[in-house]
Enzyme design. Structure first.
Site, PDB file in Angstrom:
ATOM      1  N   SER A 191      36.969  21.688   7.658  1.00 50.25           N
ATOM      2  CA  SER A 191      36.547  21.335   6.298  1.00 50.25           C
ATOM      3  C   SER A 191      37.271  20.070   5.885  1.00 50.25           C
ATOM      4  O   SER A 191      38.355  19.760   6.409  1.00 50.25           O
ATOM      5  CB  SER A 191      36.929  22.456   5.331  1.00 50.25           C
ATOM      6  OG  SER A 191      36.773  22.040   3.982  1.00 50.25           O
ATOM      7  N   TYR A 204      43.094  28.892   1.948  1.00 46.83           N
ATOM      8  CA  TYR A 204      41.959  28.392   2.739  1.00 46.83           C
ATOM      9  C   TYR A 204      42.258  27.039   3.386  1.00 46.83           C
ATOM     10  O   TYR A 204      42.006  26.852   4.582  1.00 46.83           O
ATOM     11  CB  TYR A 204      40.733  28.289   1.827  1.00 46.83           C
ATOM     12  CG  TYR A 204      39.493  27.705   2.446  1.00 46.83           C
ATOM     13  CD1 TYR A 204      38.581  28.501   3.134  1.00 46.83           C
ATOM     14  CD2 TYR A 204      39.198  26.342   2.320  1.00 46.83           C
ATOM     15  CE1 TYR A 204      37.417  27.964   3.677  1.00 46.83           C
ATOM     16  CE2 TYR A 204      38.046  25.800   2.861  1.00 46.83           C
ATOM     17  CZ  TYR A 204      37.155  26.611   3.535  1.00 46.83           C
ATOM     18  OH  TYR A 204      36.006  26.072   4.075  1.00 46.83           O
TER      19      TYR A 204
HETATM   20  P1  NAD Z   1      28.217  31.048   4.355  1.00 43.38           P
HETATM   21  O1  NAD Z   1      28.682  32.035   3.392  1.00 43.38           O
HETATM   22  O2  NAD Z   1      26.768  30.839   4.482  1.00 43.38           O
HETATM   23  O3  NAD Z   1      28.773  31.337   5.799  1.00 43.38           O
HETATM   24  C1  NAD Z   1      30.004  31.966   6.047  1.00 43.38           C
HETATM   25  C2  NAD Z   1      29.719  33.142   6.943  1.00 43.38           C
HETATM   26  O4  NAD Z   1      30.958  33.660   7.400  1.00 43.38           O
HETATM   27  C3  NAD Z   1      29.022  34.300   6.266  1.00 43.38           C
HETATM   28  O5  NAD Z   1      27.619  34.152   6.325  1.00 43.38           O
HETATM   29  C4  NAD Z   1      29.524  35.500   7.057  1.00 43.38           C
HETATM   30  O6  NAD Z   1      28.542  35.900   7.973  1.00 43.38           O
HETATM   31  C5  NAD Z   1      30.700  34.959   7.828  1.00 43.38           C
HETATM   32  N1  NAD Z   1      31.885  35.798   7.656  1.00 43.38           N
HETATM   33  C6  NAD Z   1      32.791  35.765   6.649  1.00 43.38           C
HETATM   34  N2  NAD Z   1      33.727  36.712   6.859  1.00 43.38           N
HETATM   35  C7  NAD Z   1      33.398  37.342   8.010  1.00 43.38           C
HETATM   36  C8  NAD Z   1      33.966  38.402   8.748  1.00 43.38           C
HETATM   37  N3  NAD Z   1      35.100  39.013   8.348  1.00 43.38           N
HETATM   38  N4  NAD Z   1      33.346  38.804   9.873  1.00 43.38           N
HETATM   39  C9  NAD Z   1      32.210  38.211  10.286  1.00 43.38           C
HETATM   40  N5  NAD Z   1      31.628  37.190   9.636  1.00 43.38           N
HETATM   41  C10 NAD Z   1      32.229  36.762   8.510  1.00 43.38           C
HETATM   42  O7  NAD Z   1      28.936  29.686   3.951  1.00 43.38           O
HETATM   43  P2  NAD Z   1      29.116  28.278   4.692  1.00 43.38           P
HETATM   44  O8  NAD Z   1      29.593  27.384   3.642  1.00 43.38           O
HETATM   45  O9  NAD Z   1      27.947  27.931   5.496  1.00 43.38           O
HETATM   46  O10 NAD Z   1      30.363  28.540   5.630  1.00 43.38           O
HETATM   47  C11 NAD Z   1      30.361  28.257   6.984  1.00 43.38           C
HETATM   48  C12 NAD Z   1      31.637  27.557   7.390  1.00 43.38           C
HETATM   49  O11 NAD Z   1      31.666  26.265   6.798  1.00 43.38           O
HETATM   50  C13 NAD Z   1      32.920  28.258   6.965  1.00 43.38           C
HETATM   51  O12 NAD Z   1      33.843  28.220   8.022  1.00 43.38           O
HETATM   52  C14 NAD Z   1      33.400  27.402   5.812  1.00 43.38           C
HETATM   53  O13 NAD Z   1      34.795  27.483   5.686  1.00 43.38           O
HETATM   54  C15 NAD Z   1      32.943  26.051   6.273  1.00 43.38           C
HETATM   55  N6  NAD Z   1      32.854  25.047   5.216  1.00 43.38           N
HETATM   56  C16 NAD Z   1      31.990  25.225   4.179  1.00 43.38           C
HETATM   57  C17 NAD Z   1      31.944  24.260   3.185  1.00 43.38           C
HETATM   58  C18 NAD Z   1      31.032  24.389   2.010  1.00 43.38           C
HETATM   59  O14 NAD Z   1      31.172  23.628   1.050  1.00 43.38           O
HETATM   60  N7  NAD Z   1      30.082  25.302   1.995  1.00 43.38           N
HETATM   61  C19 NAD Z   1      32.759  23.121   3.262  1.00 43.38           C
HETATM   62  C20 NAD Z   1      33.613  22.991   4.336  1.00 43.38           C
HETATM   63  C21 NAD Z   1      33.654  23.962   5.312  1.00 43.38           C
END
Ligand code: NAD
Ligand code: MG
Length: 299
Positions: A191, A204
């Protein structure tokens, strides 16, 4: 709101919805289907060109958000895909499975909690058995909960965030590396928080720095086996992670306004970098971190 496909030239500032957004709290982990507006994961727009023909991928967090966008794109590029997610996310996962199968690719759904080492090991073994091999590992699952003050940040939360974001990644990579053939690619999701941490993400943000360092170290360790490891570092993306407590609702209503692009990224806009890092096109690239940040440049 989706464009014709990812190649359609247009102004990126106005390509997708801009704030303000409605408040929309959901219990963790949240469903993409309940978001307003519903995110674009490339369902109608991502166009494949055979860049991953015959490849075998495991995508964690593949039900929604960035993981769903990667899973759809991988299938459209010719890969068979296993997705992992939490049982509460079954309805989101079923939408993804249907989309992968619509491409004539094999889709396997393996729900389960990545905070358990035994499950992580089993997930990788099952993915390898179901697909008849494993040459793409895409770690996207993650957890984020904003807490305003350190006095309110519990040891339980600190532990859960590190278990989900860092330990699970370690356990999955540990199980996968011995199974992966030469030419395989591992892509881990960090991130912008690894580089420009927010005041509310004391637990985080350091997990994301850990992912960067872990991935760079792993890239050196596994290169002699012919395996590459790279990192995607997104900025603000419109996903359930954010709307279900990753940010407070006042931040959600203005989400994305803080970056030069003045809007959040849609998951579909992250898919091409995952495809590129997965495919042999990126053969000379390993141990690198790629920002997809709407203009908030990384160091
Ligand atoms: P999202 O909620 O769609 O995806 C996160 C997924 O993590 C969930 O769908 C869930 O299936 C999974 N998850 C969480 N805890 C879990 C567990 N204990 N066991 C199994 N699965 C689990 O949101 P997203 O934003 O697409 O997140 C995906 C990645 O992107 C993450 O690693 C997040 O940190 C990273 N990220 C997101 C952003 C943002 O702004 N959305 C920015 C930077 C990084
Ligand atoms: Mg989800």
């Amino acid at each position: 709101m989706a464009s014709a496909d990812q190649f359609n030239m247009q102004n990126p500032l106005t390509q997708y919805p801009q704030p303000k957004f409605p408040e929309q709290p959901q219990p963790v982990p949240g469903l993409a289907s309940k978001m307003q507006p519903v995110p674009d994961h490339g369902e109608t727009s991502y166009k494949g060109t055979g860049r991953l023909n015959g490849r075998k991928a495991l995508v964690t967090g593949g039900d929604s958000g960035i993981g769903r966008a990667a899973a759809i794109a991988f299938a459209r590029e010719g890969a068979d895909v296993v997705i992992n997610y939490l049982p509460e996310e079954q309805s989101d996962a079923e939408e993804v499975i249907k989309l992968i199968e619509a491409e004539g690719r094999k889709a396997v759904a393996i729900p389960g909690d990545l905070k358990r080492e035994a499950f992580c090991k089993k997930l990788v073994e099952t993915a390898n058995n179901e697909l008849g091999g494993l040459d793409l590992l895409v770690n996207v699952a993650g957890r984020q909960k904003a807490i305003a003050d350190i006095s309110q940040l519990t040891t339980e939360q600190f532990d859960e965030t590190f278990k989900t974001n860092v330990y699970a990644l370690f356990w999955i990579c540990k199980a996968a590396v011995p199974l992966m053939p030469e030419g395989s690619s591992i892509i881990n999701t960090a991130s912008i928080q690894a580089y420009q941490p927010s005041a509310t993400l004391l637990d985080y943000a350091p997990t994301k720095s850990a992912i960067v360092a872990f991935s760079k170290a792993l890239s050196k360790q596994v290169l002699p086996k012919g395996i590459r490891v790279n990192i995607v570092a997104p900025g603000p993306f419109w996903t359930p992670l954010q709307t279900s407590g990753g940010q407070t609702q006042d931040v959600i209503t203005a989400f994305g306004s803080e970056v030069p692009m003045k809007r959040p990224g849609q998951p579909a806009e992250c898919a091409p970098i995952y495809v590129f890092l997965a495919s042999q096109e990126s053969s000379y690239i390993t141990g690198e971190s790629f920002g997809v940040t709407g203009g908030n440049t990384l160091p």
